[in-house]
Motif scaffolding. Structure first.
Motif, short mmCIF file in Angstrom:
data_model
loop_
_atom_site.label_atom_id
_atom_site.label_comp_id
_atom_site.label_asym_id
_atom_site.label_seq_id
_atom_site.Cartn_x
_atom_site.Cartn_y
_atom_site.Cartn_z
N ASN A 330 0.86 -1.18 0.00
CA ASN A 330 0.00 0.00 0.00
C ASN A 330 0.90 1.23 0.00
OD1 ASN A 330 -2.32 -1.64 0.19
ND2 ASN A 330 -2.06 -1.79 2.41
N ASP A 331 0.90 1.94 -1.11
CA ASP A 331 1.92 2.95 -1.36
C ASP A 331 1.32 4.33 -1.55
OD1 ASP A 331 3.95 0.85 -1.53
OD2 ASP A 331 2.99 0.36 -3.44
N THR A 332 2.16 5.35 -1.31
CA THR A 332 1.74 6.74 -1.44
C THR A 332 2.71 7.49 -2.34
OG1 THR A 332 0.80 6.71 0.80
CG2 THR A 332 1.25 8.86 -0.18
N TRP A 333 2.16 8.20 -3.32
CA TRP A 333 2.95 9.02 -4.24
C TRP A 333 2.55 10.48 -4.08
CZ3 TRP A 333 1.75 4.05 -5.60
CH2 TRP A 333 2.76 3.28 -6.20
N THR A 334 3.50 11.34 -3.76
CA THR A 334 3.29 12.78 -3.77
C THR A 334 4.09 13.34 -4.94
OG1 THR A 334 3.02 12.83 -1.38
CG2 THR A 334 3.47 14.92 -2.47
N LEU A 335 3.40 13.85 -5.93
CA LEU A 335 3.99 14.12 -7.24
C LEU A 335 4.09 15.62 -7.50
CD1 LEU A 335 1.88 11.42 -9.08
CD2 LEU A 335 4.32 11.24 -8.49
N ALA A 336 5.31 16.10 -7.71
CA ALA A 336 5.50 17.49 -8.12
C ALA A 336 5.09 17.65 -9.57
CB ALA A 336 6.97 17.89 -7.91
N ASP A 337 5.01 18.90 -10.03
CA ASP A 337 4.59 19.18 -11.40
C ASP A 337 5.47 18.41 -12.39
OD1 ASP A 337 2.82 20.90 -10.25
OD2 ASP A 337 3.77 22.74 -10.97
N GLY A 338 4.81 17.88 -13.42
CA GLY A 338 5.53 17.20 -14.49
C GLY A 338 6.05 15.83 -14.13
N SER A 339 5.46 15.19 -13.10
CA SER A 339 5.96 13.88 -12.70
C SER A 339 4.81 12.91 -12.48
CB SER A 339 6.80 14.00 -11.42
OG SER A 339 6.01 14.46 -10.34
N GLY A 340 5.16 11.61 -12.46
CA GLY A 340 4.15 10.58 -12.24
C GLY A 340 3.68 9.92 -13.52
N GLY A 341 4.59 9.23 -14.24
CA GLY A 341 4.22 8.63 -15.52
C GLY A 341 4.00 9.71 -16.56
N THR A 342 5.03 10.51 -16.81
CA THR A 342 4.90 11.66 -17.71
C THR A 342 6.01 11.67 -18.74
OG1 THR A 342 6.14 13.04 -16.14
CG2 THR A 342 3.74 13.11 -16.00
N GLY A 343 5.72 12.27 -19.90
CA GLY A 343 6.71 12.36 -20.96
C GLY A 343 6.73 13.74 -21.58
N PHE A 344 7.90 14.36 -21.63
CA PHE A 344 8.08 15.67 -22.24
C PHE A 344 9.34 15.58 -23.10
CE2 PHE A 344 6.10 16.08 -18.11
CZ PHE A 344 4.90 16.69 -18.44
N ALA A 345 9.13 15.32 -24.40
CA ALA A 345 10.22 14.92 -25.28
C ALA A 345 10.88 13.66 -24.74
CB ALA A 345 11.25 16.04 -25.45
N GLY A 346 10.08 12.74 -24.27
CA GLY A 346 10.55 11.48 -23.74
C GLY A 346 9.39 10.58 -23.38
N ILE A 347 9.69 9.48 -22.68
CA ILE A 347 8.68 8.50 -22.30
C ILE A 347 8.81 8.21 -20.81
CG2 ILE A 347 7.87 6.12 -22.59
CD1 ILE A 347 8.86 6.23 -25.47
N GLY A 348 7.71 8.37 -20.08
CA GLY A 348 7.67 8.06 -18.66
C GLY A 348 6.61 7.02 -18.37
N VAL A 349 6.96 6.03 -17.53
CA VAL A 349 6.04 4.93 -17.21
C VAL A 349 6.03 4.71 -15.71
CG1 VAL A 349 5.47 2.51 -17.58
CG2 VAL A 349 6.59 3.81 -19.40
N LEU A 350 4.84 4.65 -15.14
CA LEU A 350 4.65 4.30 -13.73
C LEU A 350 3.67 3.15 -13.66
CD1 LEU A 350 4.04 6.82 -10.79
CD2 LEU A 350 3.16 4.50 -10.80
N GLN A 351 4.08 2.01 -13.09
CA GLN A 351 3.21 0.85 -12.95
C GLN A 351 3.10 0.45 -11.49
OE1 GLN A 351 4.54 -3.00 -14.42
NE2 GLN A 351 2.47 -3.56 -15.03
N LYS A 352 1.86 0.36 -11.02
CA LYS A 352 1.55 -0.13 -9.67
C LYS A 352 0.82 -1.45 -9.85
CE LYS A 352 0.37 -0.26 -5.28
NZ LYS A 352 1.31 -0.89 -4.34
N ARG A 353 1.45 -2.56 -9.39
CA ARG A 353 0.90 -3.88 -9.74
C ARG A 353 -0.11 -4.40 -8.73
NH1 ARG A 353 6.42 -6.80 -12.19
NH2 ARG A 353 6.31 -5.71 -14.19
N GLN A 354 0.15 -4.28 -7.44
CA GLN A 354 -0.77 -4.82 -6.45
C GLN A 354 -0.72 -3.98 -5.19
OE1 GLN A 354 -1.63 -9.04 -5.97
NE2 GLN A 354 -0.76 -8.91 -3.92
N GLY A 355 -1.85 -3.94 -4.48
CA GLY A 355 -1.96 -3.12 -3.29
C GLY A 355 -2.62 -1.80 -3.63
N ASN A 356 -3.01 -1.07 -2.59
CA ASN A 356 -3.67 0.21 -2.79
C ASN A 356 -2.64 1.30 -3.05
OD1 ASN A 356 -6.04 -1.16 -2.11
ND2 ASN A 356 -5.84 -0.63 0.06
N GLY A 357 -3.00 2.23 -3.93
CA GLY A 357 -2.11 3.34 -4.25
C GLY A 357 -2.81 4.67 -4.08
#
Length: 647
Positions: A330-357
């Protein structure tokens, strides 16, 4: 713990696949509605097609082929948009979800799939496991470097900084004023460089190569081997807790954390960080690249973890690839601007497989992209996604932003912080907290471009191509009883040549939206919102445009395909299936005894538009103010307004 994860994922995949074995819905809606159009609204439909064809003359750079094709063949375009979502669902349910999803979704922004070098598994030994990490890192970094080989060092540095400017200052509508000329041209240069000088097939291949280190069977083997290794004596001031491996390579650090509760303070990216257990804390540049560290991967195998990012600092690709996979807990993400599975002239991937997020961000977060791909894959758990603006499946110019959640009772919320420009015209005296006060949202599956208003003067025509066509935003939830809450512009929404897609496959869902929600949008845009199954409840604070509503040369559709009873409490809106200014708006509900309440008409088209409301069957109830009844058909405005309810 990993074995339990694998078994649970397999069960969820089977369940979700079984639910979605039905045929796609858009072709079925076309088969039901197109004969009615030919019988009652042929002239109105022809006028709409003529108006939509004229969108090719509207100035905007980087128009998506999918959007342009829809303006010429609306049904084919909507079918293709739904198919893209269905293909993405199949991809995330496959054995290689990240790589297959990149291939399936990349086609929307013209990324042709190519294969990266095969890096086979070797015998089960610690040294072979380490060598595999090195080999994959080398391959991924090589592909990323090849993707950027046409960019000079100065251009790369410019794009890195300009991405920050865009995230901070982007607005879907802006004035072309003299004090902004330099900034507008810099934005155009950023996107032009991304379109013409980045090899996106190579960039996608770099991300797919890196994802090899997230394979479940390999991670299970690595975890077993790592637990057999002695703890390192060496200490680092940016890591607390146990480590079983630390190595600095030409592509960045390789770190393997032990089973304790570790803390990682990452002021600069690492190339590969794999933590095999414990309740860990991550801060800073977590699975985010910079100009020197071109690819970055963080994998946490298990534990209740806490993630806090810098700006552009988590699962972010900015001229590279950033990938974060959390396998369990059970995880917690606090995400600043431009983050959290994001792409800006690139590729960003965030995968949460099991548990609460718990995902909390502000601006351009949680599956968001401009000139790139931003992907978030939720798994088996009750997840909460929250952003303030431009969050949760947002595709800006040349971008595709995606959130796909496998299962769980999830909560999606975007908006409720920044006041809307509509307040000035609609409720100038309203204050935050008043029922009539509107907020900006721009999230939950939306493609957004940027247009100029007021219109350009004759002297400003050199800036016409600084108007930017939107990308594709996608939000898909496969299973669970979900809640969707949003301010203006959300849920299968598009704006200025953008495309939005929202699919909910199964569950009894709550929709609480505002202006332009659930398959509604404006200004040469397209969007599709489908709920395939469940007893659903739709609400909106309005004041208008909810559910298959299109404005200004646009095509939008909202479909509910379940056999259960649905409720539409839309007293504050202008109704379902509404179109204006050369647009096509379609609302369709398949079956069930449904309840409709709205502020005005259902199925209404004005000014060379076609608005359609269609209910296939059921003993439906309509609020008496609507002057509609079950089993009734009404054709108004020379066929531009079509209401059909089959008993």
């Amino acid at each position: 713990m990993l074995l339990r994860f694998c078994i649970s994922v397999s069960a969820a995949i089977f369940a979700a696949t079984a639910v979605h074995s039905q045929e796609p819905l858009v072709p079925q809606v076309e088969d039901l509605i197109q004969p009615l159009i030919q019988e009652h609204s042929a002239n109105a439909y022809e006028k709409v097609l003529q108006r939509l064809a004229g969108t090719e003359h509207f100035p905007a750079s980087f128009k998506l082929k999918l959007v342009q094709a829809t303006f010429h063949q609306p049904w084919d375009g909507m079918t293709g948009l739904e198919k893209l979502g269905v293909d993405a669902i199949r991809a995330v349910q496959s054995e290689w979800p990240i790589a297959n999803a990149i291939d399936a979704l990349g086609t929307a922004i013209n990324i042709e799939p190519i294969s990266s070098e095969d890096i086979p598994h070797h015998s089960q030994s610690w040294q072979n496991a380490l060598q595999r990490i090195r080999d994959v890192l080398q391959d991924s970094a090589r592909l990323r470097n090849e993707a950027l080989q046409d960019l000079t060092d100065e251009q790369r540095a410019f794009m890195l900084l300009q991405a920050g400017h865009l995230v901070t200052n982007f607005s879907a509508q802006t004035a072309c004023q003299e004090d902004r000329y330099e900034s507008l041209l810099a934005d155009l240069q950023f996107f032009t460089l991304a379109a013409e000088h980045i090899d996106w097939a190579k960039m996608a291949a770099a991300a797919k190569s890196l994802s090899r280190l997230t394979e479940e069977s390999w991670l299970k083997q690595l975890t077993i081997l790592a637990k057999q290794q002695p703890v390192l004596d060496t200490e680092y001031d940016w890591i607390s807790g146990s480590l079983v491996w630390a190595e600095e390579t030409e592509h960045g650090w390789i770190i393997i954390g032990g089973p304790d509760d570790n803390s990682y303070r990452l002021d600069r990216p690492v190339a590969v960080l794999i933590d095999i257990g414990g309740n860990d804390t991550y801060r800073g540049m977590v699975a985010a690249n910079d100009l020197e560290i071109g690819v970055s991967l963080v994998v946490d195998v298990g534990g209740d973890d806490t993630y806090t990012s810098h700006t552009f600092g988590m699962a972010t690709g900015r001229l590279g690839v950033g990938m974060l996979v959390d396998c369990d807990g059970n995880d917690t993400w606090t995400l600043a601007d431009g983050s959290g599975g994001t792409g800006f002239a690139g590729i960003g991937v965030l995968q949460k497989r099991q548990g609460n997020g718990q995902f909390t961000g502000s601006r351009w977060t949680i599956g968001a992209a401009m000139a790139g791909m931003g992907l978030v894959f939720g798994g088996l758990g009750d997840d909460h996604y929250q952003g303030d603006i431009y969050s949760i499946g947002v595709g800006g110019p040349l971008g595709i932003g995606v959130v796909i959640d496998l299962a769980g009772d999830d909560h999606y919320r975007c908006g409720f912080r920044y006041g809307s420009g509509y307040n000035q015209s609609d409720a100038p005296n309203a204050k935050p907290g008043d029922p009539n006060f509107q907020y900006e949202g721009w999230g939950l599956g939306i493609g957004i471009g940027r247009r100029f208003y007021p219109w350009l003067t004759e002297e400003q025509q050199e800036f016409r191509l600084a108007q930017l066509a939107g990308g594709l935003g996608v939000l898909i939830d496969i299973e669970g009883d979900d809640i969707y809450e949003s301010s203006n512009f959300s849920l299968g929404c598009g704006y200025y040549f953008g495309a939005g897609l929202k699919l909910d496959v199964a569950g009894n869902d709550e929709y609480r939206t505002a202006r332009y929600g659930n398959g509604a949008g404006a200004h040469q845009a397209i969007g599709l919102a489908i709920d395939y199954d469940g007893s659903d409840h739709y609400q909106s604070t309005g004041p208008t445009y909810h559910g298959g509503c299109a404005w200004d040369h646009s095509v939008f559709m909202c479909i509910d395909g379940g056999i259960q009873n649905d409720r539409y409490d839309l007293q504050q809106t202008s109704g379902l299936g509404v179109a204006d200014h050369g647009s096509l708006g379609v609302f369709a509900n398949f079956d069930g005894d449904d309840r409709y309440v709205a502020g005005s008409g259902l199925g209404k088209g004005d000014q060379d538009s076609l608005g359609i409301f269609f209910d296939r069957s059921g003993n439906d109830h309509y609020d008496e103010k609507l002057n509609r009844t079950n089993g009734q058909s009404i054709i108004d405005n020379q066929g531009s307004s079509l209401f059909v309810d089959h008993p």
